[in-house]
Structures are given as structure tokens and as C-alpha cells.
Motif scaffolding. Structure first.
Motif, PDB file in Angstrom:
ATOM      1  N   LEU A 177       0.825  -1.211   0.000  1.00 37.84           N
ATOM      2  CA  LEU A 177       0.000   0.000   0.000  1.00 37.84           C
ATOM      3  C   LEU A 177       0.857   1.258   0.000  1.00 37.84           C
ATOM      4  CD1 LEU A 177      -2.859  -1.065   2.432  1.00 37.84           C
ATOM      5  CD2 LEU A 177      -2.962  -0.838  -0.049  1.00 37.84           C
ATOM      6  N   ALA A 178       2.006   1.224   0.677  1.00 37.64           N
ATOM      7  CA  ALA A 178       2.915   2.367   0.665  1.00 37.64           C
ATOM      8  C   ALA A 178       3.489   2.591  -0.731  1.00 37.64           C
ATOM      9  CB  ALA A 178       4.041   2.145   1.677  1.00 37.64           C
ATOM     10  N   MET A 179       3.828   1.498  -1.429  1.00 36.51           N
ATOM     11  CA  MET A 179       4.340   1.641  -2.800  1.00 36.51           C
ATOM     12  C   MET A 179       3.279   2.209  -3.732  1.00 36.51           C
ATOM     13  SD  MET A 179       6.735  -1.676  -3.450  1.00 36.51           S
ATOM     14  CE  MET A 179       5.831  -2.910  -2.551  1.00 36.51           C
ATOM     15  N   ILE A 180       2.023   1.770  -3.577  1.00 33.44           N
ATOM     16  CA  ILE A 180       0.939   2.304  -4.407  1.00 33.44           C
ATOM     17  C   ILE A 180       0.755   3.795  -4.133  1.00 33.44           C
ATOM     18  CG2 ILE A 180      -1.569   2.246  -4.738  1.00 33.44           C
ATOM     19  CD1 ILE A 180      -1.398  -0.797  -4.353  1.00 33.44           C
ATOM     20  N   GLY A 181       0.807   4.202  -2.874  1.00 34.09           N
ATOM     21  CA  GLY A 181       0.669   5.617  -2.525  1.00 34.09           C
ATOM     22  C   GLY A 181       1.805   6.458  -3.066  1.00 34.09           C
ATOM     23  N   PHE A 182       3.026   5.940  -3.007  1.00 33.50           N
ATOM     24  CA  PHE A 182       4.180   6.688  -3.504  1.00 33.50           C
ATOM     25  C   PHE A 182       4.094   6.884  -5.013  1.00 33.50           C
ATOM     26  CE2 PHE A 182       8.653   6.958  -4.885  1.00 33.50           C
ATOM     27  CZ  PHE A 182       9.014   8.085  -4.170  1.00 33.50           C
ATOM     28  N   VAL A 183       3.745   5.828  -5.741  1.00 37.95           N
ATOM     29  CA  VAL A 183       3.608   5.931  -7.197  1.00 37.95           C
ATOM     30  C   VAL A 183       2.460   6.866  -7.555  1.00 37.95           C
ATOM     31  CG1 VAL A 183       3.024   4.618  -9.281  1.00 37.95           C
ATOM     32  CG2 VAL A 183       4.694   3.715  -7.674  1.00 37.95           C
ATOM     33  N   SER A 184       1.385   6.845  -6.777  1.00 38.19           N
ATOM     34  CA  SER A 184       0.263   7.750  -7.031  1.00 38.19           C
ATOM     35  C   SER A 184       0.679   9.204  -6.863  1.00 38.19           C
ATOM     36  CB  SER A 184      -0.899   7.439  -6.090  1.00 38.19           C
ATOM     37  OG  SER A 184      -1.353   6.132  -6.287  1.00 38.19           O
ATOM     38  N   LEU A 185       1.490   9.486  -5.851  1.00 39.17           N
ATOM     39  CA  LEU A 185       1.958  10.866  -5.658  1.00 39.17           C
ATOM     40  C   LEU A 185       2.873  11.314  -6.796  1.00 39.17           C
ATOM     41  CD1 LEU A 185       2.622  11.049  -1.822  1.00 39.17           C
ATOM     42  CD2 LEU A 185       0.853  12.195  -3.143  1.00 39.17           C
ATOM     43  N   ILE A 186       3.709  10.422  -7.292  1.00 42.07           N
ATOM     44  CA  ILE A 186       4.572  10.768  -8.427  1.00 42.07           C
ATOM     45  C   ILE A 186       3.726  11.041  -9.672  1.00 42.07           C
ATOM     46  CG2 ILE A 186       6.301   9.840 -10.021  1.00 42.07           C
ATOM     47  CD1 ILE A 186       7.598   8.489  -7.631  1.00 42.07           C
ATOM     48  N   LEU A 187       2.726  10.199  -9.931  1.00 42.15           N
ATOM     49  CA  LEU A 187       1.852  10.417 -11.084  1.00 42.15           C
ATOM     50  C   LEU A 187       1.055  11.702 -10.946  1.00 42.15           C
ATOM     51  CD1 LEU A 187       0.565   6.795 -11.738  1.00 42.15           C
ATOM     52  CD2 LEU A 187       2.210   8.109 -13.085  1.00 42.15           C
ATOM     53  N   LEU A 188       0.619  12.035  -9.739  1.00 41.56           N
ATOM     54  CA  LEU A 188      -0.098  13.287  -9.513  1.00 41.56           C
ATOM     55  C   LEU A 188       0.784  14.478  -9.858  1.00 41.56           C
ATOM     56  CD1 LEU A 188      -2.657  14.702  -8.231  1.00 41.56           C
ATOM     57  CD2 LEU A 188      -1.276  14.815  -6.153  1.00 41.56           C
ATOM     58  N   GLU A 189       2.041  14.417  -9.457  1.00 43.49           N
ATOM     59  CA  GLU A 189       2.958  15.515  -9.741  1.00 43.49           C
ATOM     60  C   GLU A 189       3.268  15.604 -11.232  1.00 43.49           C
ATOM     61  OE1 GLU A 189       7.184  17.345  -8.159  1.00 43.49           O
ATOM     62  OE2 GLU A 189       6.229  15.666  -7.119  1.00 43.49           O
ATOM     63  N   VAL A 190       3.382  14.477 -11.912  1.00 46.90           N
ATOM     64  CA  VAL A 190       3.664  14.486 -13.346  1.00 46.90           C
ATOM     65  C   VAL A 190       2.492  15.081 -14.116  1.00 46.90           C
ATOM     66  CG1 VAL A 190       3.955  12.979 -15.355  1.00 46.90           C
ATOM     67  CG2 VAL A 190       5.320  12.599 -13.318  1.00 46.90           C
ATOM     68  N   PHE A 191       1.280  14.694 -13.786  1.00 46.95           N
ATOM     69  CA  PHE A 191       0.118  15.148 -14.551  1.00 46.95           C
ATOM     70  C   PHE A 191      -0.331  16.558 -14.210  1.00 46.95           C
ATOM     71  CE2 PHE A 191      -0.745  10.470 -15.067  1.00 46.95           C
ATOM     72  CZ  PHE A 191      -0.471  10.454 -16.425  1.00 46.95           C
ATOM     73  N   THR A 192      -0.144  17.007 -12.966  1.00 47.22           N
ATOM     74  CA  THR A 192      -0.620  18.343 -12.589  1.00 47.22           C
ATOM     75  C   THR A 192       0.488  19.385 -12.577  1.00 47.22           C
ATOM     76  OG1 THR A 192      -0.325  17.932 -10.227  1.00 47.22           O
ATOM     77  CG2 THR A 192      -2.480  17.388 -11.186  1.00 47.22           C
ATOM     78  N   GLY A 193       1.721  18.970 -12.459  1.00 48.95           N
ATOM     79  CA  GLY A 193       2.817  19.926 -12.386  1.00 48.95           C
ATOM     80  C   GLY A 193       3.041  20.459 -10.985  1.00 48.95           C
ATOM     81  N   HIS A 194       2.250  20.059 -10.043  1.00 52.23           N
ATOM     82  CA  HIS A 194       2.379  20.472  -8.650  1.00 52.23           C
ATOM     83  C   HIS A 194       2.544  19.232  -7.780  1.00 52.23           C
ATOM     84  CE1 HIS A 194       1.119  24.540  -9.605  1.00 52.23           C
ATOM     85  NE2 HIS A 194       0.064  24.036 -10.264  1.00 52.23           N
ATOM     86  N   GLY A 195       3.142  19.442  -6.612  1.00 50.63           N
ATOM     87  CA  GLY A 195       3.208  18.366  -5.640  1.00 50.63           C
ATOM     88  C   GLY A 195       1.869  18.227  -4.934  1.00 50.63           C
ATOM     89  N   LEU A 196       1.819  17.374  -3.947  1.00 53.58           N
ATOM     90  CA  LEU A 196       0.565  17.129  -3.229  1.00 53.58           C
ATOM     91  C   LEU A 196       0.074  18.378  -2.510  1.00 53.58           C
ATOM     92  CD1 LEU A 196      -1.602  15.116  -2.265  1.00 53.58           C
ATOM     93  CD2 LEU A 196      -0.149  14.679  -0.291  1.00 53.58           C
TER      94      LEU A 196
END
Length: 70
Positions: free
Chosen positions: A44-63
Motif C-alpha cells: 500500500l505504501a508503494m501504491i501511494g508513492f507511485v500515485s503521488l509521483i503520477l499526480l505531480e507528473v500530470f498536474t505539475g504540482h506536488g501534493l
């Protein structure tokens, strides 16, 4: 005289008993820091980490930046 499910007491009184289940003790730990719980936590931690990276790639902002722009 005894049998599997009843006992004849003195005075020829019949005493019925329920059939008791066999008792056992499970040796494996069912809660706490088990191997399964730790594996699930890591996945679950790996899924959350990859999700945060994808969020930053697609939006251009961090969490934090994405949450403040809502």
C-alpha cells in the motif's frame, strides 16, 4: 456407565451432555506485526508513492500545491 453423549448416574438417572468440540490452540499470531500485515503495508505504501509521483507528473504540482489550488 458412560457413553459418548450421556451418563447414567446413581439411581438410574439419565444425565445428557452436549457434545463438546475439540479444543485447539492456534500457534500462528493473528494480529500485530505479522508477515502478511507487513507485506500488505509495504504494498500500500508503494501504491501511494507511485500515485503521488503520477499526480505531480500530470498536474505539475506536488501534493501540497495541488491541495492548496483546490
Amino acid at each position: 456407565m458412560t457413553s459418548r453423549t450421556y451418563v447414567i448416574e446413581e439411581g438410574n438417572r439419565l444425565n445428557n451432555y452436549a457434545i463438546e468440540p475439540k479444543m485447539y490452540v492456534e500457534q500462528t499470531q493473528g494480529f500485530g506485526f505479522t508477515e502478511y500485515a507487513e507485506m500488505l503495508n509495504g504494498r500500500l505504501a508503494m501504491i501511494g508513492f507511485v500515485s503521488l509521483i503520477l499526480l505531480e507528473v500530470f498536474t505539475g504540482h506536488g501534493l501540497i500545491g495541488w491541495l492548496t489550488s483546490l
